[in-house]
Design a protein around this motif. Structure first.
Motif, PDB file in Angstrom:
ATOM      1  N   ASP A   3       0.829  -1.212   0.000  1.00  0.00           N
ATOM      2  CA  ASP A   3       0.000   0.000   0.000  1.00  0.00           C
ATOM      3  C   ASP A   3       0.863   1.262   0.000  1.00  0.00           C
ATOM      4  OD1 ASP A   3      -2.337  -1.460  -0.048  1.00  0.00           O
ATOM      5  OD2 ASP A   3      -2.617  -1.381   2.136  1.00  0.00           O
ATOM      6  N   THR A   4       1.963   1.224   0.724  1.00  0.00           N
ATOM      7  CA  THR A   4       2.874   2.367   0.761  1.00  0.00           C
ATOM      8  C   THR A   4       3.486   2.603  -0.615  1.00  0.00           C
ATOM      9  OG1 THR A   4       3.390   1.921   3.077  1.00  0.00           O
ATOM     10  CG2 THR A   4       4.934   3.323   1.863  1.00  0.00           C
ATOM     11  N   ARG A   5       3.913   1.530  -1.277  1.00  0.00           N
ATOM     12  CA  ARG A   5       4.484   1.660  -2.625  1.00  0.00           C
ATOM     13  C   ARG A   5       3.475   2.258  -3.592  1.00  0.00           C
ATOM     14  NH1 ARG A   5       6.030  -3.799  -1.945  1.00  0.00           N
ATOM     15  NH2 ARG A   5       7.961  -3.832  -0.790  1.00  0.00           N
ATOM     16  N   LYS A   6       2.227   1.816  -3.504  1.00  0.00           N
ATOM     17  CA  LYS A   6       1.181   2.353  -4.376  1.00  0.00           C
ATOM     18  C   LYS A   6       0.941   3.836  -4.105  1.00  0.00           C
ATOM     19  CE  LYS A   6      -1.435  -1.903  -5.098  1.00  0.00           C
ATOM     20  NZ  LYS A   6      -2.694  -2.607  -4.823  1.00  0.00           N
ATOM     21  N   ALA A   7       0.943   4.220  -2.843  1.00  0.00           N
ATOM     22  CA  ALA A   7       0.721   5.624  -2.486  1.00  0.00           C
ATOM     23  C   ALA A   7       1.856   6.503  -3.008  1.00  0.00           C
ATOM     24  CB  ALA A   7       0.590   5.777  -0.973  1.00  0.00           C
ATOM     25  N   VAL A   8       3.094   6.036  -2.873  1.00  0.00           N
ATOM     26  CA  VAL A   8       4.238   6.801  -3.372  1.00  0.00           C
ATOM     27  C   VAL A   8       4.191   6.900  -4.887  1.00  0.00           C
ATOM     28  CG1 VAL A   8       6.756   6.790  -3.604  1.00  0.00           C
ATOM     29  CG2 VAL A   8       5.708   6.319  -1.382  1.00  0.00           C
ATOM     30  N   ALA A   9       3.869   5.820  -5.552  1.00  0.00           N
ATOM     31  CA  ALA A   9       3.763   5.829  -7.013  1.00  0.00           C
ATOM     32  C   ALA A   9       2.671   6.785  -7.471  1.00  0.00           C
ATOM     33  CB  ALA A   9       3.489   4.430  -7.541  1.00  0.00           C
ATOM     34  N   ALA A  10       1.563   6.838  -6.761  1.00  0.00           N
ATOM     35  CA  ALA A  10       0.472   7.745  -7.118  1.00  0.00           C
ATOM     36  C   ALA A  10       0.900   9.194  -6.969  1.00  0.00           C
ATOM     37  CB  ALA A  10      -0.751   7.453  -6.258  1.00  0.00           C
ATOM     38  N   LYS A  11       1.644   9.519  -5.912  1.00  0.00           N
ATOM     39  CA  LYS A  11       2.132  10.881  -5.728  1.00  0.00           C
ATOM     40  C   LYS A  11       3.076  11.268  -6.854  1.00  0.00           C
ATOM     41  CE  LYS A  11       2.134  11.304  -0.716  1.00  0.00           C
ATOM     42  NZ  LYS A  11       3.013  11.515   0.446  1.00  0.00           N
ATOM     43  N   THR A  12       3.989  10.358  -7.204  1.00  0.00           N
ATOM     44  CA  THR A  12       4.946  10.631  -8.267  1.00  0.00           C
ATOM     45  C   THR A  12       4.233  10.875  -9.586  1.00  0.00           C
ATOM     46  OG1 THR A  12       6.610   9.302  -7.145  1.00  0.00           O
ATOM     47  CG2 THR A  12       6.971   9.735  -9.475  1.00  0.00           C
ATOM     48  N   GLU A  13       3.236  10.074  -9.884  1.00  0.00           N
ATOM     49  CA  GLU A  13       2.466  10.267 -11.109  1.00  0.00           C
ATOM     50  C   GLU A  13       1.713  11.593 -11.058  1.00  0.00           C
ATOM     51  OE1 GLU A  13      -1.225   8.171 -13.383  1.00  0.00           O
ATOM     52  OE2 GLU A  13       0.319   6.856 -12.574  1.00  0.00           O
ATOM     53  N   SER A  14       1.203  11.947  -9.908  1.00  0.00           N
ATOM     54  CA  SER A  14       0.505  13.225  -9.745  1.00  0.00           C
ATOM     55  C   SER A  14       1.428  14.396 -10.030  1.00  0.00           C
ATOM     56  CB  SER A  14      -0.057  13.356  -8.328  1.00  0.00           C
ATOM     57  OG  SER A  14      -1.038  12.391  -8.086  1.00  0.00           O
ATOM     58  N   VAL A  15       2.666  14.307  -9.586  1.00  0.00           N
ATOM     59  CA  VAL A  15       3.633  15.373  -9.844  1.00  0.00           C
ATOM     60  C   VAL A  15       3.840  15.534 -11.339  1.00  0.00           C
ATOM     61  CG1 VAL A  15       6.056  16.057  -9.625  1.00  0.00           C
ATOM     62  CG2 VAL A  15       4.832  15.185  -7.630  1.00  0.00           C
ATOM     63  N   SER A  16       4.077  14.442 -12.029  1.00  0.00           N
ATOM     64  CA  SER A  16       4.323  14.486 -13.468  1.00  0.00           C
ATOM     65  C   SER A  16       3.155  15.105 -14.218  1.00  0.00           C
ATOM     66  CB  SER A  16       4.591  13.063 -13.975  1.00  0.00           C
ATOM     67  OG  SER A  16       4.726  13.048 -15.360  1.00  0.00           O
ATOM     68  N   VAL A  17       1.956  14.666 -13.897  1.00  0.00           N
ATOM     69  CA  VAL A  17       0.759  15.179 -14.572  1.00  0.00           C
ATOM     70  C   VAL A  17       0.543  16.654 -14.260  1.00  0.00           C
ATOM     71  CG1 VAL A  17      -1.764  14.984 -14.644  1.00  0.00           C
ATOM     72  CG2 VAL A  17      -0.352  12.930 -14.735  1.00  0.00           C
ATOM     73  N   THR A  18       0.750  17.044 -13.015  1.00  0.00           N
ATOM     74  CA  THR A  18       0.545  18.431 -12.609  1.00  0.00           C
ATOM     75  C   THR A  18       1.534  19.365 -13.297  1.00  0.00           C
ATOM     76  OG1 THR A  18      -0.306  17.668 -10.481  1.00  0.00           O
ATOM     77  CG2 THR A  18       0.341  19.968 -10.627  1.00  0.00           C
ATOM     78  N   VAL A  19       2.789  18.953 -13.389  1.00  0.00           N
ATOM     79  CA  VAL A  19       3.791  19.760 -14.091  1.00  0.00           C
ATOM     80  C   VAL A  19       3.412  19.878 -15.560  1.00  0.00           C
ATOM     81  CG1 VAL A  19       6.209  19.854 -14.841  1.00  0.00           C
ATOM     82  CG2 VAL A  19       5.657  19.295 -12.463  1.00  0.00           C
ATOM     83  N   HIS A  20       2.938  18.796 -16.143  1.00  0.00           N
ATOM     84  CA  HIS A  20       2.518  18.812 -17.543  1.00  0.00           C
ATOM     85  C   HIS A  20       1.386  19.827 -17.758  1.00  0.00           C
ATOM     86  CE1 HIS A  20       1.748  17.304 -21.575  1.00  0.00           C
ATOM     87  NE2 HIS A  20       0.466  17.227 -21.255  1.00  0.00           N
TER      88      HIS A  20
END
Length: 111
Positions: A3-20
């Motif tokens: 669950d922790t890995r999934k949460a971290v991966a979701a945050k990282t993806e959120s950063v990429s999309v938000t910067v885009h």
């Protein structure tokens, strides 16, 4: 923990999309919301991801097209949050120096 890995991966993806979103074309209110989201992600511990995905330049680059007061304020708040971490502080300093120099050169050339 999975669950922790999934949460971290979701945050990282959120950063990429938000910067885009911040870099691309769009309405000022959408860009302001993206800048505000980067502030929240920074506060959530994603500072290195924001730096890695070009978030500092996206926040500070005037060519991104958001000159609204709301957008500028959101970008400043996000940059302020990034400045509290040593790694992102160094990146913020180096990125902003180049952009400030560019702005000054353009302003002087236009005068």
């Amino acid at each position: 923990c999975n669950d922790t890995r999934k949460a971290v991966a979701a945050k990282t993806e959120s950063v990429s999309v938000t910067v885009h979103v911040l870099r691309g074309p769009g309405e000022p209110r959408i860009k302001a919301a993206a800048a505000a989201t980067l502030e929240l992600l920074s506060e959530a511990g994603c500072r290195s991801e924001i730096v890695k995905h070009g978030g500092i330049k996206a926040l500070l680059d005037p060519s991104n097209g958001d000159s609204s007061a709301e957008g500028r304020l959101a970008a400043v708040k996000a940059a302020n949050s990034l400045a509290t971490d040593r790694v992102s502080h160094v990146a913020l300093s180096s990125e902003s120096l180049g952009l400030l120099t560019q702005l000054a050169t353009e302003d002087t050339a236009g005068a």
